[in-house]
Design an enzyme around this catalytic site. Sequence first.
Site, PDB file in Angstrom:
ATOM      1  N   PRO A   1       0.908  -1.234   0.069  1.00 32.70           N
ATOM      2  CG  PRO A   1       0.166  -0.902   2.198  1.00 32.70           C
ATOM      3  CD  PRO A   1       0.788  -2.120   1.389  1.00 32.70           C
ATOM      4  CG  MET A   2       3.301   2.406  -2.040  1.00 37.06           C
ATOM      5  SD  MET A   2       4.236   2.094  -3.530  1.00 37.06           S
ATOM      6  CE  MET A   2       3.284   0.878  -4.304  1.00 37.06           C
TER       7      MET A   2
ATOM      8  CD  GLN B   1      -2.794   0.274   4.621  1.00 36.41           C
ATOM      9  OE1 GLN B   1      -2.612   1.340   4.413  1.00 36.41           O
ATOM     10  NE2 GLN B   1      -1.849  -0.715   4.864  1.00 36.41           N
TER      11      GLN B   1
ATOM     12  N   GLY C   1      -3.997   3.220   1.663  1.00 35.83           N
ATOM     13  CA  GLY C   1      -4.659   3.429   2.799  1.00 35.83           C
ATOM     14  C   GLY C   1      -6.085   4.045   2.484  1.00 35.83           C
TER      15      GLY C   1
ATOM     16  CE1 TYR D   1      -0.320   7.996   9.425  1.00 37.34           C
ATOM     17  CE2 TYR D   1       0.496   5.931   8.867  1.00 37.34           C
ATOM     18  CZ  TYR D   1       0.517   7.334   8.767  1.00 37.34           C
ATOM     19  OH  TYR D   1       1.103   7.886   7.821  1.00 37.34           O
TER      20      TYR D   1
ATOM     21  CG  HIS E   1      -2.350   1.221   7.965  1.00 38.53           C
ATOM     22  ND1 HIS E   1      -1.222   1.061   8.920  1.00 38.53           N
ATOM     23  CD2 HIS E   1      -2.043   2.314   7.164  1.00 38.53           C
ATOM     24  CE1 HIS E   1      -0.204   1.875   8.457  1.00 38.53           C
ATOM     25  NE2 HIS E   1      -0.631   2.542   7.443  1.00 38.53           N
TER      26      HIS E   1
END
Length: 377
Positions: free
Chosen positions: A34-35, A111, A68, A186, A181
Site C-alpha cells: 500500500p502506498m 487497506q 490506505g 497511526y 492498518h
Amino acid sequence: MTATESTASRAAEILSRPVELGGLSVPNRIAMAPMTRMFSPGGVPGEDVVSYYARRAAAGVGLIVTEGTYVGHDSAGESDRVPRFHGEEQLAGWAKVAAAVHEAGGRIVPQLWHIGMTRRPEARLNPGAPAMGPSGIRVGRDGESQDGHTMTARDLDDVIAAFADSAAAAERIGFDGVELHGAHGYLIDQFLWERTNRRADGHGGDHVARTRFAAEIVAAVRAAVSPGFPVVFRYSQWKSDAYDARLAETPQHLEAILAPLSAAGVDAFHASTRRYWLPEFDGSDLNLAGWTKKLTGKPTITVGSVGLDGDFIRSFAGEGFAARGIDDLLDRLERDEFDMVAVGRALLQDPEWAAKVLAGRFDELAAYDPAALRTLS
C-alpha cells in the site's frame, strides 16, 4: 540488475507458487504494498485509479493491497484527496477498481485506515473534528505533546464500528479481503505502543492490555464478513516519526502482542520493516515476518525496500537507488520464512516489475528514480 540463469529460474519457480491467505487463493507470491497517493479528489477513486491498479495486476502482481483508505469516522483522515472506503460514490469507484483487477487476473484487498493523532489541526477533511488517540498524545520528530482528544468508550465503539462497516462493504462490492492498518504510528498502532498509550483502563497497561483495541477491531471485522473472507493485519515496530521505535524487544514480547490478534481472527500478518533483509532480534536471522510466522503459525507478508539497494525512507529526500538482487529473498521464501513479499516503490517505478522478475528479465529492471514518479501512472 543482472542475474544468473539459476537466479532467473529460481525466481520464476518460487515466486510463481500459489498461496492461501485464509479462504483466498493468491496466484503467486508477489503483493503490491500500500502506498498513499492522494489522487482521489473527494475521496472518490476515478478511472485513473482503476487503470493504475489494473495495470499492475495485468503485469503479474498476485495480490494488490490498496493505498490506505479512510474508514467512516470524522477524525479518520485529513486529506480530501485520499480515497475513502465509505459513501455511495466512493464505494462505486472502488467496485470498478476491484472488477478491473479481477479481469486482469489479480486479487485485491483495501487497506482500512484511521490516522488517529497524526491528524493535523489544519486538516481540510471534516474541519473541526479533533485528532484523537488512546491518550491524546502526538509524537513527532521534535518530541511529544498531549494536545489531542483522549478517546472515550463511545469513541472506541464508533471507530470499531467504522472498521467493521468498511470491511462489510469491501465484501459486498467484490473485494477479496481486507487489510487493517495497524502500523507506522497511526491509530491502531498508537494503542499498541507504550509511548502513545498511557491509559489506565482496560485498553492500556502491559503488552497484552494494549492489544485490546486492535483485537476488538479484528473481532468486529471478522464478525462482519464471511468466514472465508481473509482479514490481514499490518503492523510495524517503527513509526513514521520514530524510526527506532519498537513494540517488542524480545520474541516473547512479540508473541504476547500477536497472540490476541491471531485469536481474534487475523488470517495473515503483513509485517512492515524498512529493510526486509535485517534480522529482527539478536541470535536469529529471521526478519519480522519470519518471527511472526514462527510465533503465530499464520501466513505472513514481508516488506521493506524489496528490489532496492537502500532504505525507502531516503526516497523522500529525492534519493535514487540501484536495483537490488533478490537471491536472499528467494532463499527465505524457499525455506518458508514467510509466504509473500510486498513490493512498493520498485513496483511504483516499474509497473511491469512482477512480469519481468517472474520471467527472469532482471536486466530490464530500472534503477529507482523518485523524479520519474510524479505521475504515478
